[in-house]
Motif scaffolding. Structure first.
Motif, PDB file in Angstrom:
ATOM      1  N   ASP A 229      88.028  73.354  18.505  1.00 48.97           N
ATOM      2  CA  ASP A 229      88.163  74.099  19.757  1.00 48.97           C
ATOM      3  C   ASP A 229      87.176  73.509  20.764  1.00 48.97           C
ATOM      4  OD1 ASP A 229      89.688  75.999  20.891  1.00 48.97           O
ATOM      5  OD2 ASP A 229      88.309  77.653  20.514  1.00 48.97           O
ATOM      6  N   LEU A 230      87.414  72.279  21.172  1.00 46.68           N
ATOM      7  CA  LEU A 230      86.410  71.543  21.922  1.00 46.68           C
ATOM      8  C   LEU A 230      87.074  70.678  22.993  1.00 46.68           C
ATOM      9  CD1 LEU A 230      83.276  70.744  21.767  1.00 46.68           C
ATOM     10  CD2 LEU A 230      84.068  68.748  20.500  1.00 46.68           C
ATOM     11  N   VAL A 231      86.411  70.627  24.165  1.00 46.32           N
ATOM     12  CA  VAL A 231      86.854  69.698  25.203  1.00 46.32           C
ATOM     13  C   VAL A 231      85.730  68.693  25.448  1.00 46.32           C
ATOM     14  CG1 VAL A 231      87.544  69.460  27.634  1.00 46.32           C
ATOM     15  CG2 VAL A 231      88.278  71.460  26.322  1.00 46.32           C
ATOM     16  N   GLU A 232      86.069  67.428  25.429  1.00 46.56           N
ATOM     17  CA  GLU A 232      85.054  66.394  25.689  1.00 46.56           C
ATOM     18  C   GLU A 232      85.196  65.895  27.117  1.00 46.56           C
ATOM     19  OE1 GLU A 232      84.792  64.500  21.207  1.00 46.56           O
ATOM     20  OE2 GLU A 232      86.249  63.687  22.622  1.00 46.56           O
ATOM     21  N   VAL A 233      84.068  65.899  27.829  1.00 53.23           N
ATOM     22  CA  VAL A 233      84.077  65.435  29.219  1.00 53.23           C
ATOM     23  C   VAL A 233      83.162  64.223  29.337  1.00 53.23           C
ATOM     24  CG1 VAL A 233      83.525  66.031  31.605  1.00 53.23           C
ATOM     25  CG2 VAL A 233      84.467  67.783  30.078  1.00 53.23           C
ATOM     26  N   PHE A 234      83.706  63.124  29.846  1.00 56.65           N
ATOM     27  CA  PHE A 234      82.900  61.912  30.021  1.00 56.65           C
ATOM     28  C   PHE A 234      82.716  61.666  31.509  1.00 56.65           C
ATOM     29  CE2 PHE A 234      85.003  61.762  25.980  1.00 56.65           C
ATOM     30  CZ  PHE A 234      83.995  61.338  25.118  1.00 56.65           C
ATOM     31  N   ALA A 235      81.465  61.821  31.958  1.00 61.44           N
ATOM     32  CA  ALA A 235      81.212  61.762  33.398  1.00 61.44           C
ATOM     33  C   ALA A 235      80.137  60.742  33.745  1.00 61.44           C
ATOM     34  CB  ALA A 235      80.781  63.141  33.894  1.00 61.44           C
ATOM     35  N   ASN A 236      80.215  60.231  34.969  1.00 60.98           N
ATOM     36  CA  ASN A 236      79.194  59.317  35.487  1.00 60.98           C
ATOM     37  C   ASN A 236      78.498  59.951  36.676  1.00 60.98           C
ATOM     38  OD1 ASN A 236      80.184  57.033  33.844  1.00 60.98           O
ATOM     39  ND2 ASN A 236      81.975  57.223  35.187  1.00 60.98           N
ATOM     40  N   LEU A 237      77.187  59.762  36.723  1.00 61.57           N
ATOM     41  CA  LEU A 237      76.415  60.207  37.887  1.00 61.57           C
ATOM     42  C   LEU A 237      75.977  58.962  38.635  1.00 61.57           C
ATOM     43  CD1 LEU A 237      73.862  62.754  36.378  1.00 61.57           C
ATOM     44  CD2 LEU A 237      75.877  63.205  37.740  1.00 61.57           C
ATOM     45  N   PHE A 238      76.442  58.823  39.877  1.00 58.90           N
ATOM     46  CA  PHE A 238      76.039  57.653  40.644  1.00 58.90           C
ATOM     47  C   PHE A 238      74.905  57.985  41.601  1.00 58.90           C
ATOM     48  CE2 PHE A 238      80.213  56.357  39.292  1.00 58.90           C
ATOM     49  CZ  PHE A 238      80.030  55.003  39.038  1.00 58.90           C
ATOM     50  N   VAL A 239      73.869  57.153  41.562  1.00 58.18           N
ATOM     51  CA  VAL A 239      72.796  57.270  42.552  1.00 58.18           C
ATOM     52  C   VAL A 239      72.741  55.946  43.310  1.00 58.18           C
ATOM     53  CG1 VAL A 239      71.406  58.947  41.282  1.00 58.18           C
ATOM     54  CG2 VAL A 239      71.096  56.506  40.841  1.00 58.18           C
ATOM     55  N   GLU A 240      71.926  55.895  44.378  1.00 57.10           N
ATOM     56  CA  GLU A 240      71.911  54.699  45.214  1.00 57.10           C
ATOM     57  C   GLU A 240      70.864  53.665  44.819  1.00 57.10           C
ATOM     58  OE1 GLU A 240      73.820  55.245  49.348  1.00 57.10           O
ATOM     59  OE2 GLU A 240      71.889  56.265  49.363  1.00 57.10           O
ATOM     60  N   ARG A 241      69.813  54.111  44.131  1.00 55.71           N
ATOM     61  CA  ARG A 241      68.704  53.188  43.842  1.00 55.71           C
ATOM     62  C   ARG A 241      68.185  53.408  42.425  1.00 55.71           C
ATOM     63  NH1 ARG A 241      67.666  54.823  49.035  1.00 55.71           N
ATOM     64  NH2 ARG A 241      66.246  56.491  48.412  1.00 55.71           N
ATOM     65  N   ASP A 242      67.576  52.347  41.877  1.00 57.71           N
ATOM     66  CA  ASP A 242      67.007  52.431  40.525  1.00 57.71           C
ATOM     67  C   ASP A 242      65.980  53.552  40.433  1.00 57.71           C
ATOM     68  OD1 ASP A 242      68.420  50.428  39.194  1.00 57.71           O
ATOM     69  OD2 ASP A 242      67.190  48.887  40.163  1.00 57.71           O
ATOM     70  N   SER A 243      65.174  53.709  41.510  1.00 62.85           N
ATOM     71  CA  SER A 243      64.114  54.726  41.468  1.00 62.85           C
ATOM     72  C   SER A 243      64.727  56.120  41.295  1.00 62.85           C
ATOM     73  CB  SER A 243      63.282  54.662  42.746  1.00 62.85           C
ATOM     74  OG  SER A 243      64.116  54.868  43.864  1.00 62.85           O
ATOM     75  N   GLN A 244      65.898  56.316  41.905  1.00 59.66           N
ATOM     76  CA  GLN A 244      66.555  57.635  41.804  1.00 59.66           C
ATOM     77  C   GLN A 244      67.084  57.864  40.391  1.00 59.66           C
ATOM     78  OE1 GLN A 244      69.431  57.018  44.901  1.00 59.66           O
ATOM     79  NE2 GLN A 244      68.148  58.020  46.432  1.00 59.66           N
ATOM     80  N   LYS A 245      67.470  56.769  39.748  1.00 64.32           N
ATOM     81  CA  LYS A 245      67.973  56.882  38.384  1.00 64.32           C
ATOM     82  C   LYS A 245      66.886  57.492  37.492  1.00 64.32           C
ATOM     83  CE  LYS A 245      70.146  53.978  34.905  1.00 64.32           C
ATOM     84  NZ  LYS A 245      70.657  52.653  34.566  1.00 64.32           N
ATOM     85  N   GLY A 246      65.652  56.999  37.664  1.00 66.14           N
ATOM     86  CA  GLY A 246      64.517  57.517  36.895  1.00 66.14           C
ATOM     87  C   GLY A 246      64.300  59.001  37.139  1.00 66.14           C
ATOM     88  N   ILE A 247      64.424  59.393  38.424  1.00 71.12           N
ATOM     89  CA  ILE A 247      64.209  60.806  38.771  1.00 71.12           C
ATOM     90  C   ILE A 247      65.234  61.691  38.062  1.00 71.12           C
ATOM     91  CG2 ILE A 247      64.252  62.511  40.664  1.00 71.12           C
ATOM     92  CD1 ILE A 247      63.265  60.299  42.538  1.00 71.12           C
ATOM     93  N   ILE A 248      66.474  61.257  38.088  1.00 71.22           N
ATOM     94  CA  ILE A 248      67.544  62.056  37.491  1.00 71.22           C
ATOM     95  C   ILE A 248      67.382  62.169  35.975  1.00 71.22           C
ATOM     96  CG2 ILE A 248      70.039  62.156  37.045  1.00 71.22           C
ATOM     97  CD1 ILE A 248      69.757  62.622  39.859  1.00 71.22           C
ATOM     98  N   ILE A 249      67.012  61.058  35.362  1.00 65.71           N
ATOM     99  CA  ILE A 249      66.926  61.054  33.897  1.00 65.71           C
ATOM    100  C   ILE A 249      65.693  61.838  33.416  1.00 65.71           C
ATOM    101  CG2 ILE A 249      66.628  59.574  31.864  1.00 65.71           C
ATOM    102  CD1 ILE A 249      68.406  57.508  33.321  1.00 65.71           C
ATOM    103  N   GLY A 250      64.571  61.676  34.149  1.00 65.87           N
ATOM    104  CA  GLY A 250      63.357  62.411  33.786  1.00 65.87           C
ATOM    105  C   GLY A 250      62.653  61.809  32.584  1.00 65.87           C
ATOM    106  N   HIS A 251      61.479  62.372  32.260  1.00 67.89           N
ATOM    107  CA  HIS A 251      60.682  61.848  31.158  1.00 67.89           C
ATOM    108  C   HIS A 251      61.445  61.981  29.832  1.00 67.89           C
ATOM    109  CE1 HIS A 251      57.207  60.632  28.947  1.00 67.89           C
ATOM    110  NE2 HIS A 251      57.125  61.793  28.291  1.00 67.89           N
ATOM    111  N   GLN A 252      61.675  60.877  29.202  1.00 68.00           N
ATOM    112  CA  GLN A 252      62.416  60.820  27.926  1.00 68.00           C
ATOM    113  C   GLN A 252      63.750  61.571  27.991  1.00 68.00           C
ATOM    114  OE1 GLN A 252      59.596  62.128  24.958  1.00 68.00           O
ATOM    115  NE2 GLN A 252      58.728  60.076  24.782  1.00 68.00           N
TER     116      GLN A 252
END
Ligand SMILES: Nc1nc2c(ncn2[C@@H]2O[C@H](COP(=O)(O)OP(=O)(O)OP(=O)(O)O)[C@@H](O)[C@H]2O)c(=O)[nH]1
Length: 299
Positions: A229-252
């Motif tokens: 009873d499961l739905v799998e969702v595969f999504a991408n989050l696009f940011v504009e810069r590498d620095s923003q990628k770090g912010i979104i992902i966070g520490h570990q």
């Protein structure tokens, strides 16, 4: 009971400065979460239709992005969505919050409404729970001086004050018509775009002010598992810069894990099943200024 001839149906659009409560009001009228809301301005990017049904009629709500002077290509496209939406609605609801004085931004939008003579114009004073009675009264008076309105209605979407009155007033201004949508539909948006908006909303909670415009979400796949009873969702989050990628992902990966948990909590009631959510963070350099990338990200 009204006879069929009096049933009314048509299109209504709420306009107003960013953050005045348009999306929250749409949700409150429709009674199901269809437009994303956020405490950050300008998070609504596309015309989402929520549909409110009642015995008297059917309100099809077209939620437009906040009108503002464009600074980027994305901003220009948002404004052109507003223009094309307002060209064919029956009623425009001009929203101003009760807890902030009318300013140049409100006047600018009010003046733009002159370009849409076909639409009937209603003023809606939002967030009345957040202001004192005298402040609400003063705001009603100030709004009445902007133009001749068909009606001026004070509401609170979060405290559910006067929502029925607003719905009745709006329906009264619609053309007599048979229902335009089946009675059980709440939105025209696809499941995919509703899910991506919920993910974007989850990302926007708790990020710094410069980020909201830099985030886009795409969905690669939604898979309904037969064996569970499961739905799998595969999504991408696009940011504009590498620095923003770090912010979104966070520490570990801690922030991304929180985003995933929050988004899942919103998506599960929508699909009515448990959700497995895969979120991948990707960089699309300066996507807001690049027509090709804008197209790829669905704008
Ligand atoms: N107190 C109070 N707050 C509200 C009410 N309606 C909305 N808000 C808050 O105001 C903020 C903005 O609401 P939205 O519905 O996202 O505003 P919007 O006008 O759609 O914003 P954009 O998408 O930026 O154009 C959110 O933090 C809401 O919780 C209300 O009736 N009362």
């Amino acid at each position: 009971m009204l006879n069929d001839a009096e049933f009314r149906a048509g299109f209504v659009s709420f306009v107003g400065r960013p953050n005045v409560g348009k999306s929250t009001l749409t949700n409150a009228l429709v009674g199901e979460k269809v437009a994303i809301t956020s405490s950050k301005p300008q998070t609504t990017r596309r015309a989402i239709r929520g549909i409110a049904h009642s015995e008297q009629g059917q309100l099809i709500l077209v939620d437009t992005p906040g009108m503002h002077r464009p600074r980027t290509l994305l901003g220009e496209r948002l404004n052109s969505i507003v223009q094309s939406t307002l060209g064919d609605v029956d009623v425009v609801g001009f929203c101003v919050p009760a807890d902030e004085k009318i300013g140049p931004g409100d006047r600018y939008i009010n003046e733009q409404l002159d370009s849409f003579p076909r639409a009937k114009k209603v003023a809606i004073v939002t967030k009345i729970d957040a202001a004192s009675r005298p402040a609400v009264a003063a705001q009603l008076l100030a709004v009445s001086q902007l133009r001749e309105w068909e009606a001026i209605i004070p509401v609170s979407a979060t405290s559910k004050i006067q929502l029925d009155t607003l719905a009745t007033e709006l329906i009264r201004l619609l053309p007599v018509s048979t229902a335009l949508y089946p009675a059980d539909s709440v939105t025209e948006e696809s499941l995919e775009s509703r899910i991506s908006e919920l993910i974007r909303e989850a990302v926007l909670e708790g990020v710094e002010d410069e980020l909201p415009h830099s985030i886009a979400v795409t969905i690669d796949d939604i898979v309904e598992r037969d064996d569970k009873d499961l739905v799998e969702v595969f999504a991408n989050l696009f940011v504009e810069r590498d620095s923003q990628k770090g912010i979104i992902i966070g520490h570990q990966g801690s922030r991304l894990a929180d985003v995933g948990a929050r988004a899942r909590a919103q998506i599960e009631p929508l699909v009515g099943k448990q959700v497995f959510l895969s979120l991948r963070v990707k960089v699309a350099k300066d996507w807001q200024r690049d027509p090709k990338q804008l197209g790829r990200l669905g704008f």
